[in-house]
Structure formats: structure tokens, C-alpha cells
Design a protein around this motif. Structure first.
Motif, PDB file in Angstrom:
ATOM      1  N   UNK A  11      81.844   8.570  12.186  1.00 38.40           N
ATOM      2  CA  UNK A  11      81.185   7.189  12.141  1.00 38.40           C
ATOM      3  C   UNK A  11      82.129   6.070  11.589  1.00 38.40           C
ATOM      4  N   UNK A  12      82.576   6.539  10.449  1.00 38.71           N
ATOM      5  CA  UNK A  12      83.531   5.376   9.961  1.00 38.71           C
ATOM      6  C   UNK A  12      84.472   4.972  10.990  1.00 38.71           C
TER       7      UNK A  12
ATOM      8  N   UNK B 181      69.409  15.784  12.552  1.00 40.87           N
ATOM      9  CA  UNK B 181      68.880  16.681  11.333  1.00 40.87           C
ATOM     10  C   UNK B 181      69.457  16.125  10.066  1.00 40.87           C
ATOM     11  N   UNK B 182      70.730  15.649  10.176  1.00 40.62           N
ATOM     12  CA  UNK B 182      71.732  15.167   8.800  1.00 40.62           C
ATOM     13  C   UNK B 182      71.282  13.721   8.667  1.00 40.62           C
ATOM     14  N   UNK B 183      70.976  12.866   9.685  1.00 41.82           N
ATOM     15  CA  UNK B 183      70.745  11.440   9.530  1.00 41.82           C
ATOM     16  C   UNK B 183      69.386  11.197  10.459  1.00 41.82           C
ATOM     17  N   UNK B 184      68.497  10.900   9.804  1.00 42.63           N
ATOM     18  CA  UNK B 184      67.210  10.913  10.944  1.00 42.63           C
ATOM     19  C   UNK B 184      67.274   9.477  11.549  1.00 42.63           C
ATOM     20  N   UNK B 185      67.773   8.465  10.986  1.00 41.85           N
ATOM     21  CA  UNK B 185      68.086   7.252  11.739  1.00 41.85           C
ATOM     22  C   UNK B 185      69.525   6.418  11.457  1.00 41.85           C
ATOM     23  N   UNK B 186      69.702   5.675  12.344  1.00 42.38           N
ATOM     24  CA  UNK B 186      71.164   4.778  11.875  1.00 42.38           C
ATOM     25  C   UNK B 186      71.246   4.447  10.705  1.00 42.38           C
ATOM     26  N   UNK B 187      70.082   3.782  10.021  1.00 36.77           N
ATOM     27  CA  UNK B 187      70.460   3.253   8.674  1.00 36.77           C
ATOM     28  C   UNK B 187      70.940   4.278   7.713  1.00 36.77           C
ATOM     29  N   UNK B 188      70.347   5.582   7.761  1.00 41.90           N
ATOM     30  CA  UNK B 188      70.604   6.498   6.819  1.00 41.90           C
ATOM     31  C   UNK B 188      72.155   7.086   7.077  1.00 41.90           C
ATOM     32  N   UNK B 189      72.655   6.981   8.377  1.00 46.27           N
ATOM     33  CA  UNK B 189      74.087   7.347   8.571  1.00 46.27           C
ATOM     34  C   UNK B 189      74.803   6.165   8.014  1.00 46.27           C
ATOM     35  N   UNK B 190      74.431   5.081   8.339  1.00 45.20           N
ATOM     36  CA  UNK B 190      75.263   3.790   7.798  1.00 45.20           C
ATOM     37  C   UNK B 190      75.219   3.737   6.192  1.00 45.20           C
ATOM     38  N   UNK B 191      74.220   4.258   5.549  1.00 45.80           N
ATOM     39  CA  UNK B 191      74.240   4.224   4.005  1.00 45.80           C
ATOM     40  C   UNK B 191      74.941   5.487   3.640  1.00 45.80           C
ATOM     41  N   UNK B 192      75.234   6.670   4.413  1.00 48.27           N
ATOM     42  CA  UNK B 192      75.850   7.584   4.057  1.00 48.27           C
ATOM     43  C   UNK B 192      77.410   7.050   4.093  1.00 48.27           C
ATOM     44  N   UNK B 193      77.650   6.377   5.235  1.00 48.57           N
ATOM     45  CA  UNK B 193      79.341   5.717   5.558  1.00 48.57           C
ATOM     46  C   UNK B 193      79.412   4.824   4.320  1.00 48.57           C
ATOM     47  N   UNK B 194      78.448   4.019   3.856  1.00 47.50           N
ATOM     48  CA  UNK B 194      78.592   3.314   2.713  1.00 47.50           C
ATOM     49  C   UNK B 194      78.965   3.890   1.514  1.00 47.50           C
ATOM     50  N   UNK B 195      78.235   4.818   1.120  1.00 47.53           N
ATOM     51  CA  UNK B 195      78.704   5.728   0.069  1.00 47.53           C
ATOM     52  C   UNK B 195      79.848   6.332   0.169  1.00 47.53           C
ATOM     53  N   UNK B 196      80.249   6.808   1.060  1.00 42.17           N
ATOM     54  CA  UNK B 196      81.495   7.423   1.289  1.00 42.17           C
ATOM     55  C   UNK B 196      82.526   6.362   1.156  1.00 42.17           C
ATOM     56  N   UNK B 197      82.548   5.068   1.663  1.00 47.04           N
ATOM     57  CA  UNK B 197      83.399   3.874   1.473  1.00 47.04           C
ATOM     58  C   UNK B 197      83.507   3.831  -0.147  1.00 47.04           C
TER      59      UNK B 197
END
Length: 190
Positions: free
Chosen positions: A16-17, A46-62
Motif C-alpha cells: 500500500x505504501x 480481515x487485516x484491515x476492515x476499512x481504508x482508514x485502518x489500512x492508512x493508519x497502519x501505513x502511517x504507523x509503519x512510516x
């Protein structure tokens, strides 16, 4: 979480990043991301129920990556200030800071989940320490603060339009050089 599931989750985040660095955030779908990551859409949800949760996982990674770079730079700064400063800033550009921050930032920082807010705050403290090191070694003018620095860096490191990138080789590093030189001399609104 099982090791294979953790590896799969990390691959989704990294994919995603990478996509956010090269394509406009709003033009990508969860299906695009799943396909590029090599996982089924159900696995992605299953890992990211919505786009916001994926975005925040990417933000955390960054943020985690930036914190690691900042800690290394703070520890090494006094040994070779100019080289550390330039290498640190190049590394931020290589991470895709200019593309990822605008793609991942919510409308309001109040929307950040607590785990991301904590990382943002740690990044802020480390950035302020780096700016102080830069001032001490005359790499950053006294009138530059951490907010001005980070907004400027994000701005100059944004992915250029393809037509502009074709005009100049190494556009990002050229703009970074101009930006870092400007930091040394300070900036007043014109």
C-alpha cells in the motif's frame, strides 16, 4: 498473530505504501492493493476492515521508520554534521515522505488513533532535536523551526508530475539541495 499472517500483513502495508508513493491515494481501491500484494480481498479486509485502518497502519509503519532514522541521526550528528544531515534528509525522501504524508494524513490530527499519535509526538520531539543540532552546526538558520522544516521537506519531496520529472534528472535531490541551502540562510516571507 501467526508468523505467516504477520508477514502477509506487513506485505500488505508495504505494498500500500509503495502504491501511495506512485499513484494518487484516492485513485486506488482496496482491490488494487490486494491484487498488487498478492492476497485475496477477504485477506486484506480481515487485516484491515476499512481504508482508514489500512492508512493508519501505513502511517504507523512510516512513523516507525522515520523514528529509526531520526534516532540514528541524532546519535551521529556531532561526528559529521553535514554528512549526517544530508543523508538523513535523503533517506526521508527515499521513504517517500512527500507522497505518503499527504496520502495518509487525516483531515484533523485529532483523528489519529492513539498508537499513531504517540509515534507522531515522538517524531516531533526527535525532529526538534535534529533542528537544534542543525542550528548548532550552522546547517539550519536560527529562525527555522521544526514545523517549517517538515512542511518544507514534504513539499519539496512530493512526487513530481511526470512531465516535470522528465525535464530534469534527479529532480528530488536537486530540490532537496535547494531546500537544505535555504534552511542554512533562513526564510522570510516575501
Amino acid at each position: 498473530m501467526r508468523t505467516d499472517a504477520l508477514v502477509r500483513r506487513q506485505k500488505i502495508i508495504m505494498t500500500a505504501c509503495e502504491l501511495y508513493r506512485s499513484k494518487h491515494h484516492d485513485s486506488l481501491t482496496m482491490e488494487n492493493i490486494a491484487e498488487k500484494a498478492g492476497v485475496g480481498i477477504a485477506t486484506l479486509y480481515r487485516n484491515f476492515p476499512d481504508r482508514f485502518s489500512l492508512d493508519m497502519a501505513c502511517a504507523q509503519f512510516l512513523f516507525e521508520g522515520v523514528i529509526g532514522l531520526e534516532e540514528e541521526a541524532v546519535a551521529a550528528f556531532d561526528n559529521n554534521p553535514r554528512e549526517v544531515w544530508i543523508s538523513f534528509n535523503k533517506a526521508l525522501i527515499d521513504k517517500g515522505l512527500g507522497s505518503l504524508v499527504p496520502a495518509l494524513a487525516p483531515r484533523s490530527l485529532d483523528e489519529l488513533p492513539p498508537e499513531v499519535s504517540v509515534l507522531r509526538e515522538k517524531t516531533k520531539v526527535l525532529t526538534e532535536a535534529l533542528i537544534e543540532h542543525g542550528k548548532k552546526h550552522k546547517l539550519v538558520h536560527a529562525d527555522i523551526d521544526a514545523r517549517t522544516y517538515i512542511v518544507g521537506l514534504i513539499t519539496v519531496s512530493r512526487t513530481p508530475l511526470p512531465a516535470l520529472a522528465a525535464v530534469t534528472e534527479n529532480l528530488s535531490t536537486t530540490l532537496l539541495g535547494i531546500f537544505l541551502a535555504g534552511l542554512e540562510h533562513g526564510g522570510q516571507p516575501v
